[in-house]
Design a protein around this motif. Structure first.
Motif, PDB file in Angstrom:
ATOM      1  N   ILE A  60      -9.208  49.382 -49.125  1.00 28.57           N
ATOM      2  CA  ILE A  60     -10.598  49.473 -48.689  1.00 28.57           C
ATOM      3  C   ILE A  60     -10.676  50.122 -47.312  1.00 28.57           C
ATOM      4  CG2 ILE A  60     -12.606  48.120 -47.989  1.00 28.57           C
ATOM      5  CD1 ILE A  60     -12.058  46.212 -50.226  1.00 28.57           C
TER       6      ILE A  60
ATOM      7  N   PRO B  95     -19.727  50.533 -46.442  1.00 31.86           N
ATOM      8  CA  PRO B  95     -18.994  49.356 -46.929  1.00 31.86           C
ATOM      9  C   PRO B  95     -19.206  49.071 -48.417  1.00 31.86           C
ATOM     10  CG  PRO B  95     -19.913  48.904 -44.787  1.00 31.86           C
ATOM     11  CD  PRO B  95     -20.387  50.287 -45.161  1.00 31.86           C
ATOM     12  N   ALA B  96     -20.456  49.095 -48.858  1.00 26.58           N
ATOM     13  CA  ALA B  96     -20.719  48.784 -50.262  1.00 26.58           C
ATOM     14  C   ALA B  96     -20.040  49.793 -51.182  1.00 26.58           C
ATOM     15  CB  ALA B  96     -22.228  48.767 -50.511  1.00 26.58           C
TER      16      ALA B  96
ATOM     17  N   ALA C 283     -16.128  49.354 -51.190  1.00 24.82           N
ATOM     18  CA  ALA C 283     -15.665  48.249 -52.042  1.00 24.82           C
ATOM     19  C   ALA C 283     -15.748  48.631 -53.513  1.00 24.82           C
ATOM     20  CB  ALA C 283     -16.509  47.003 -51.761  1.00 24.82           C
ATOM     21  N   ARG C 284     -16.891  49.159 -53.928  1.00 24.59           N
ATOM     22  CA  ARG C 284     -17.081  49.484 -55.345  1.00 24.59           C
ATOM     23  C   ARG C 284     -16.124  50.580 -55.802  1.00 24.59           C
ATOM     24  NH1 ARG C 284     -21.842  51.400 -54.870  1.00 24.59           N
ATOM     25  NH2 ARG C 284     -21.447  52.813 -56.612  1.00 24.59           N
ATOM     26  N   LEU C 285     -15.968  51.610 -54.994  1.00 18.67           N
ATOM     27  CA  LEU C 285     -15.132  52.736 -55.393  1.00 18.67           C
ATOM     28  C   LEU C 285     -13.651  52.353 -55.372  1.00 18.67           C
ATOM     29  CD1 LEU C 285     -17.038  55.635 -53.602  1.00 18.67           C
ATOM     30  CD2 LEU C 285     -16.989  55.092 -56.050  1.00 18.67           C
ATOM     31  N   TYR C 286     -13.281  51.545 -54.398  1.00 19.69           N
ATOM     32  CA  TYR C 286     -11.885  51.115 -54.391  1.00 19.69           C
ATOM     33  C   TYR C 286     -11.576  50.287 -55.631  1.00 19.69           C
ATOM     34  CZ  TYR C 286      -7.543  48.792 -53.374  1.00 19.69           C
ATOM     35  OH  TYR C 286      -6.265  48.318 -53.476  1.00 19.69           O
ATOM     36  N   LEU C 287     -12.530  49.449 -55.996  1.00 22.34           N
ATOM     37  CA  LEU C 287     -12.333  48.638 -57.200  1.00 22.34           C
ATOM     38  C   LEU C 287     -12.125  49.522 -58.426  1.00 22.34           C
ATOM     39  CD1 LEU C 287     -12.327  45.810 -58.485  1.00 22.34           C
ATOM     40  CD2 LEU C 287     -14.781  46.071 -58.850  1.00 22.34           C
ATOM     41  N   ALA C 288     -12.959  50.551 -58.557  1.00 20.92           N
ATOM     42  CA  ALA C 288     -12.817  51.461 -59.699  1.00 20.92           C
ATOM     43  C   ALA C 288     -11.459  52.159 -59.659  1.00 20.92           C
ATOM     44  CB  ALA C 288     -13.947  52.490 -59.706  1.00 20.92           C
TER      45      ALA C 288
ATOM     46  N   ASP D 283      -8.531  49.483 -60.211  1.00 16.97           N
ATOM     47  CA  ASP D 283      -8.548  48.983 -61.585  1.00 16.97           C
ATOM     48  C   ASP D 283      -7.994  50.012 -62.559  1.00 16.97           C
ATOM     49  OD1 ASP D 283      -9.490  46.537 -60.953  1.00 16.97           O
ATOM     50  OD2 ASP D 283     -11.461  46.747 -61.884  1.00 16.97           O
TER      51      ASP D 283
ATOM     52  N   LEU E 266     -13.554  61.282 -55.864  1.00 10.65           N
ATOM     53  CA  LEU E 266     -13.763  60.568 -54.603  1.00 10.65           C
ATOM     54  C   LEU E 266     -13.919  61.564 -53.453  1.00 10.65           C
ATOM     55  CD1 LEU E 266     -11.315  57.525 -54.890  1.00 10.65           C
ATOM     56  CD2 LEU E 266     -13.801  57.559 -55.130  1.00 10.65           C
TER      57      LEU E 266
END
Lengths: 235, 235
Positions: B133, B143-144, B147-152, B155, B223
């Motif tokens: 992150i 920040p939002a 978090a979301r893009l790192y998760l994608a 995963d 990204l």
DNA sequence: GCCTTACGTCAACAGGGTTGACCCAATGTG
DNA sequence: CACATTGGGTCAACCCTGTTGACGTAAGGC
């Protein structure tokens, strides 16, 4: 035993409880079992009980658990892709394939978790591959690129879907514990040790949600960007 | 029993065969067991035998198999990320994380297949998330989004790696059967039924290879394209 | 109506995770 | 140094799993 399982059966002998077995009935009962009584319900013994027959009768139809799993997987793929016809928009079509595959897996998490990492190169899958590569070809990609890029796309979709399915196939308390982890464990972290996590703290509970669509969108964006000029998606 | 497992142990009592147990030793022995005697070798009973202790002694250190699996998973993460320091190029850093995670999983395919879709809630995992992150934050993402893009991203990496690991964890005959099926099935395809596959036929042998790096590259391209202006990667 | 054999049944085996009771020995205290 | 405490290794037992080989019955071809 591992007897040869014949394709055509003529001597249909009713079981002790009166049911007449068939490969179809067994696969459907297995899927129903999973759907009703949770992911752990699928075992040879339980399946036999649900069918009203001796568990070992199943070995007359499948060589073993593995064979049964592949049959179930084939059924899931077939159900998921049933009635799919690609439209003009290749990006939208790829997205629909992704969502269909995912929905099919999530409908039977336990079965999917067992079967997803198998390479069931059967009719339905081959047809899906043909369709997908065809979409990239119409987008203007060269054959070599179409093949490679479709592989990357579908592998990502299948992997993600399998991961989600595996998570839902977990026993409830494990699933909930993992889910809670993002709320509990990740909330009380030392700001100096984990500065970045602290910076995005309000977003962390959302980490438990699925990133499937986000990942698919990113991939489709990259594919769109790489697509030869003049052959863009319709939007 | 499900006794509380304490974090600090003082009464180290040697086992019947003289070994002194510890959480570390158990995890390492589990990984060695898998590496040497194949994927199926990991069971509480075998692990006890390999350690030279009663199988149930492990329940003094882990609440159950699940707990042990999470510990193994965190160890794999720790080993994979050991010595990693992100450079200036956040894209290159994310790619290295991907490759490290994959290499760690493939080093212990069976363990990875069991643990890949879990949230370990342990130190090594938390640190890896913080690092990832952090990279997106330095890239300029809000920040939002970070978090979301790192998760994608992670995963996808984890799912791909898990799929590869699961395939390698299969018994040899199943693995080879899948590989053979892939070759055989695509050799004699009806050109009219599968026109697109026929069009890319020369590329099909390559489809057996991993699409991991291709998928990671596509994600990183997306990204990069989404990154706020002026904060591009160094190349 | 007989003969063959497909196939449902049964008993058994080997292996899995997990448990509660037991009891020895390592430790902290006086 | 001796004693009480208790951590933790051991053991026996329970119930689950997939898979097998033998057995016998009923279905189908003739």
């Amino acid at each position: 035993m591992t007897t040869r399982v014949p394709q055509e059966r003529k001597r249909r002998r009713p079981t002790r409880s009166g049911v007449v077995l068939s490969e179809q009935l067994i696969v459907e009962t297995a899927l129903r079992l999973i759907g009703e009584h949770g992911p752990e319900a699928l075992s040879v013994r339980r399946l036999g009980a649900a069918l009203g027959c001796d568990p070992t009768a199943l070995y007359r139809y499948f060589h073993g658990t593995d064979d049964l799993v592949l049959a179930i997987a084939d059924r899931i793929i077939g159900d998921a892709m049933a009635g799919f016809v690609p439209g003009d928009d290749w990006v939208a079509a790829l997205r629909e394939i992704a969502l269909r595959v995912r929905a099919g897996y999530l409908a039977h998490p336990r079965a999917a978790a067992m079967a997803a990492h198998r390479v069931t190169r059967r009719h339905n899958e081959i047809r899906a591959v043909d369709t997908g590569i065809g979409l990239l070809l119409t987008a203007g990609f060269a054959p070599a690129d179409a093949a490679r890029l479709y592989l990357a796309f579908i592998d990502t979709v299948l992997s993600h879907a399998a991961t989600e399915a595996a998570f839902r196939a977990l026993p409830r308390h494990q699933r909930e514990a993992d889910h809670r982890a993002w709320r509990d464990v990740y909330q009380d972290l030392d700001p100096e040790t984990y500065p970045s996590l602290t910076a995005v703290r309000p977003e962390l509970p959302g980490m438990a949600d699925s990133s499937f669509e986000q990942a698919v969108d990113l991939l489709l964006e990259a594919l769109t960007a790489r697509a030869p000029a003049g052959r863009h998606s319709h939007r």
